[in-house]
Design a protein around this motif. Sequence first.
Motif, PDB file in Angstrom:
ATOM      1  N   ASN A   7      37.237 100.561  20.913  1.00 35.50           N
ATOM      2  CA  ASN A   7      37.472 101.395  19.734  1.00 35.50           C
ATOM      3  C   ASN A   7      36.241 101.466  18.843  1.00 35.50           C
ATOM      4  O   ASN A   7      36.089 102.411  18.063  1.00 35.50           O
TER       5      ASN A   7
ATOM      6  N   VAL B 191      34.741 104.598  19.878  1.00 34.46           N
ATOM      7  CA  VAL B 191      35.750 105.600  20.236  1.00 34.46           C
ATOM      8  C   VAL B 191      35.263 107.020  19.954  1.00 34.46           C
ATOM      9  O   VAL B 191      35.598 107.954  20.702  1.00 34.46           O
ATOM     10  N   ALA B 192      34.465 107.207  18.915  1.00 31.39           N
ATOM     11  CA  ALA B 192      33.963 108.556  18.603  1.00 31.39           C
ATOM     12  C   ALA B 192      33.044 109.056  19.709  1.00 31.39           C
ATOM     13  O   ALA B 192      33.101 110.231  20.100  1.00 31.39           O
TER      14      ALA B 192
ATOM     15  N   LEU C  16      40.393 106.557  26.555  1.00 31.46           N
ATOM     16  CA  LEU C  16      41.010 106.741  25.241  1.00 31.46           C
ATOM     17  C   LEU C  16      42.463 106.277  25.221  1.00 31.46           C
ATOM     18  O   LEU C  16      42.998 105.947  24.161  1.00 31.46           O
TER      19      LEU C  16
ATOM     20  N   THR D 261      42.397 103.765  21.680  1.00 24.58           N
ATOM     21  CA  THR D 261      42.724 104.483  20.443  1.00 24.58           C
ATOM     22  C   THR D 261      43.710 103.681  19.595  1.00 24.58           C
ATOM     23  O   THR D 261      44.482 102.870  20.109  1.00 24.58           O
TER      24      THR D 261
ATOM     25  N   ASP E 160      43.320 107.220  14.997  1.00 21.16           N
ATOM     26  CA  ASP E 160      42.578 108.153  15.851  1.00 21.16           C
ATOM     27  C   ASP E 160      43.406 109.372  16.248  1.00 21.16           C
ATOM     28  O   ASP E 160      43.267 109.899  17.360  1.00 21.16           O
TER      29      ASP E 160
ATOM     30  N   ILE F  35      41.503 112.478  17.570  1.00 20.29           N
ATOM     31  CA  ILE F  35      40.996 112.262  18.929  1.00 20.29           C
ATOM     32  C   ILE F  35      42.118 112.407  19.945  1.00 20.29           C
ATOM     33  O   ILE F  35      41.951 113.040  20.996  1.00 20.29           O
TER      34      ILE F  35
END
Length: 242
Positions: A59, A62-63, A84, A88, A92, A95
Amino acid sequence: MAPGFEGDSELTSALQSEFGKGFPIENLRPLLTSGNLHTQAAAAFLVAEASPKTSYKMNRVVAEIADLLDSESSGIRCDAIEALLGCTTPADGTILGRVMLRLDDEHAGVRWRVVQFICLAQRWQLRLAVENAAALRLDSAFTTLVDAYGHYVMPSSKDLPRLLEHPDAVLRRFAAAVAIRPREVIVERFVAMAEQSNDAEVRKIATDCREGYLRSIYAIGPCIVKRAPADPTKSEAQNSDQ
């Protein structure tokens, strides 16, 4: 990481081992954002194959993983979706919405990976994915799923036949994934609904469920639940809420 190099799986496994020993996860960032597609692919594979013990730590990047959802490589997009699922958090939501929108991806393999995501996601992940997909793309099929209640509610057994035959292919795929989603028992009747669809992709989702390719490891397969329980209505109601 050069094209044709055949030792990338060994390098990836070695790096995974180092992360397990405490090597900072943040060191993945330059690999995930590399301009070299082969390096990106190796990094995407690494995060997708991370052990449960390590995946939640991802995480922290994560971006960067989410940005791979827009990769020109379908394989990288697939690995990003898988990663993901494990890294996540409830923070998030956007996302997760981007993951759900890939149910309309041009590549069948990526769409299949989103179906797998729907099958295996936690309930909060699925809810946030649908609600944020609707918010990100107001003209998408997902607005249909939230309009009735103002938030996402798991389709009931009465809703499934209508969604499986919906004119929008995205909703048909979503409904097929939901039909095989129950995490403890996969309801035979729901799988059979998907098998009867006129949409070949929906039928394949049902077939892959029966063959074990789209199924939680905790789920009991449809071949086992063919024998109706003493109170099938009650059983289906419990499983439709999984």
